[in-house]
Design a protein around this motif. Sequence first.
Motif, mmCIF file in Angstrom:
data_model
loop_
_atom_site.group_PDB
_atom_site.id
_atom_site.type_symbol
_atom_site.label_atom_id
_atom_site.label_comp_id
_atom_site.label_asym_id
_atom_site.label_seq_id
_atom_site.Cartn_x
_atom_site.Cartn_y
_atom_site.Cartn_z
ATOM 1 N N ASP A 1 -2.546 -0.157 -1.301
ATOM 2 C CA ASP A 1 -2.194 -1.115 -2.455
ATOM 3 C C ASP A 1 -3.142 -1.706 -3.084
ATOM 4 O O ASP A 1 -4.695 -1.721 -2.843
ATOM 5 C CB ASP A 1 -2.802 -2.640 -1.526
ATOM 6 N N VAL A 2 -3.265 -1.454 -4.039
ATOM 7 C CA VAL A 2 -4.433 -1.544 -5.312
ATOM 8 C C VAL A 2 -4.863 -2.883 -5.355
ATOM 9 O O VAL A 2 -6.809 -2.767 -5.942
ATOM 10 C CB VAL A 2 -3.715 -1.316 -6.665
ATOM 11 N N LEU B 1 -5.009 -5.832 -7.539
ATOM 12 C CA LEU B 1 -5.716 -6.382 -8.872
ATOM 13 C C LEU B 1 -6.399 -7.047 -8.747
ATOM 14 O O LEU B 1 -6.585 -7.827 -8.349
ATOM 15 C CB LEU B 1 -4.237 -6.483 -9.541
ATOM 16 N N ILE C 1 -1.368 -3.414 -16.902
ATOM 17 C CA ILE C 1 -0.580 -2.392 -15.626
ATOM 18 C C ILE C 1 -0.138 -1.095 -16.190
ATOM 19 O O ILE C 1 -0.560 -0.203 -15.160
ATOM 20 C CB ILE C 1 0.326 -3.433 -14.779
ATOM 21 N N LYS D 1 -1.277 2.268 -14.786
ATOM 22 C CA LYS D 1 -0.236 3.093 -13.799
ATOM 23 C C LYS D 1 -0.650 5.087 -14.359
ATOM 24 O O LYS D 1 -0.857 5.440 -14.007
ATOM 25 C CB LYS D 1 1.195 2.221 -13.864
ATOM 26 N N PHE E 1 -0.366 3.904 -5.687
ATOM 27 C CA PHE E 1 -0.289 2.967 -5.382
ATOM 28 C C PHE E 1 1.184 2.860 -3.962
ATOM 29 O O PHE E 1 2.207 3.015 -4.957
ATOM 30 C CB PHE E 1 -0.992 1.748 -5.496
ATOM 31 N N TRP F 1 1.600 -2.571 -5.736
ATOM 32 C CA TRP F 1 0.446 -3.455 -6.822
ATOM 33 C C TRP F 1 0.255 -4.868 -6.854
ATOM 34 O O TRP F 1 0.510 -5.365 -7.730
ATOM 35 C CB TRP F 1 1.258 -2.641 -8.439
#
Length: 588
Positions: free
Chosen positions: A157-158, A160, A250, A254, A264, A267
Amino acid sequence: MKKILDLISEELKNAFEAAGYDGALGKATISNRPDLCEYQCNGAMAGAKQYKKAPIMIANEVAEKMQDSAVFAEVNAVAPGFLNLKIKEEFLLSYLQQMRADEKFGMDMPESPRKVVIDYGGPNIAKPLHVGHLRSAVIGESIKRILRYCGHEVIGDVHLGDWGLQMGLIITELKERHPEWVYFDESYTGEYPTDAPFTISELEEVYPTASGKSKVDPEYKAKAMEDTFKLQSGVRGHRAIWNQVKNVSISDLKANYDNLGVEFDLWKGESDVHDIIPGMVEFMKAGGHAYVSEGALVVDVKEETDTKEIPPCMILKSDGASLYNTTDLATIQERMETINPDELIYLTDKRQELYFEQVFRCARKTGLVTPDVKLVWLGFGTVNGKDGKPFKTRDGGVMRLENLIKETTDEMYRKITEGHSLPAEEAGQTAKIIALSALKYGDLSNQIAKDYVFDLDRFTSFEGDTGPYILYTIVRIKSILNKYKEQGGDVNAAMLQKAVSGSEKDLMMLLSRFNASMESACEEIAPHKVCAYIYDLANAFNHFYHETKILTEEDADKKAGWIAVLALTRDILETCIDVLGFSAPERM
Ligand code: ARG
């Protein structure tokens, strides 16, 4: 498949028992005197006291029991009581033969695979990726792949950074510049435009400006806080402009991660848990853990055994706003509810150590996770320049990740085209592939927690402990295998033969250690162990290669035997670079 070291230890155990000693003394280790033997056992020394006997006597008796061993070609008891061991080639060959026939080259899959979430990347919306994001992405990606290869279920999992004051700052600044935008008309009830009113480069300039202004202008800062509040409380226009910021950002992120071969599964971001925070807060209060102190809601996390001060974990500020750790804690809750992992691994900069200590303690204490869930934080060291200070651009600015990749690729392009006539398009693609190996291997070959020096010259060199050296070795093997095919040979049908030279046996021995190396990299979450293994393997191959004229060998069986060793070496090297997150070109 059992590990070769375990098979050797089993043979020793039987011999110790047959000689009347405790089998547990029969433990083998890789020799630290490769000039004398390949493996060794120090069990006789360890047993001397217990059996009140000179170690050499025990060693002699045990050695006696292994004279007809199927595993050892030589067993020597030497003063003061070591057992020096050399492996029988038939045994090694049958081991390698089984490896060749096995899809995972002898790696056993775990009886109970673990479900693991890795939280890595951690980029912030509307801010460009810089050199500091390299490590989280590269190390996290490799850990994910190593664990997966070893049979675990892994979700990356990124996470953010897309909530909080930084978002308010961006909205405030956009509003200052474009008060006429429909997003800022609070009486507007229609649909918002589908296309974003800005590009990523415009956006990237907005945040630093806003952040700069807020530091000198209290009124501006107050506006940003108000916009943050409006965003979080769901004001339509604020949510709509924020969605545009997120989308533009995003797709740029990406593209950048894609360029780096980093992928990932999720996101998600800090904002995704906004709605579950009130429930979590209630849960913490009801459990008697969260209380109000000086207006803020906190949970004490200090423990009696602490040697340093661990401050309480702040859950809500006095104005009710959430913090960085509020979203991290709510994310833990959300992951437990939706994924229910056995383990959570976080990768961040070393400086967040205390922060994660607080978050983990708080999650355990308040019962967001059950005691059996493993919480792991891995703090990585800094990427430094040759001056030992954090890596900067030539004029002292922050190095953007894309520029770092570009500079490395340009350097690689220069190196591979110098004196060679690769077609330009192929050279460009090959340079990209090798540059990635240079960057990633240069990073991953260091222990995670250590700082390292980003040395473009060294990282892109085809010699030494570098990614390009590993790729060069793979390409060399592939080229020999291709030529063998052109000569009419069948690589897959080639049968292993007894080693003809010492360097060939050395190479075979290293191949036989693949499963043990990969497993320890997985257990210790240590990609650098994979690097160390393939560096040894590549050296062993090159040593053998320089001593042996493979393709001109007249004895067809002997040649086929070498080809079989080469094919296995290629497969294992390629498997290893794949878990490190890069690949090899066909030629270079
Ligand atoms: N966005 C954060 C930062 O820039 C890093 C996020 C790390 N991951 C986490 N779960 N806290 O510092």
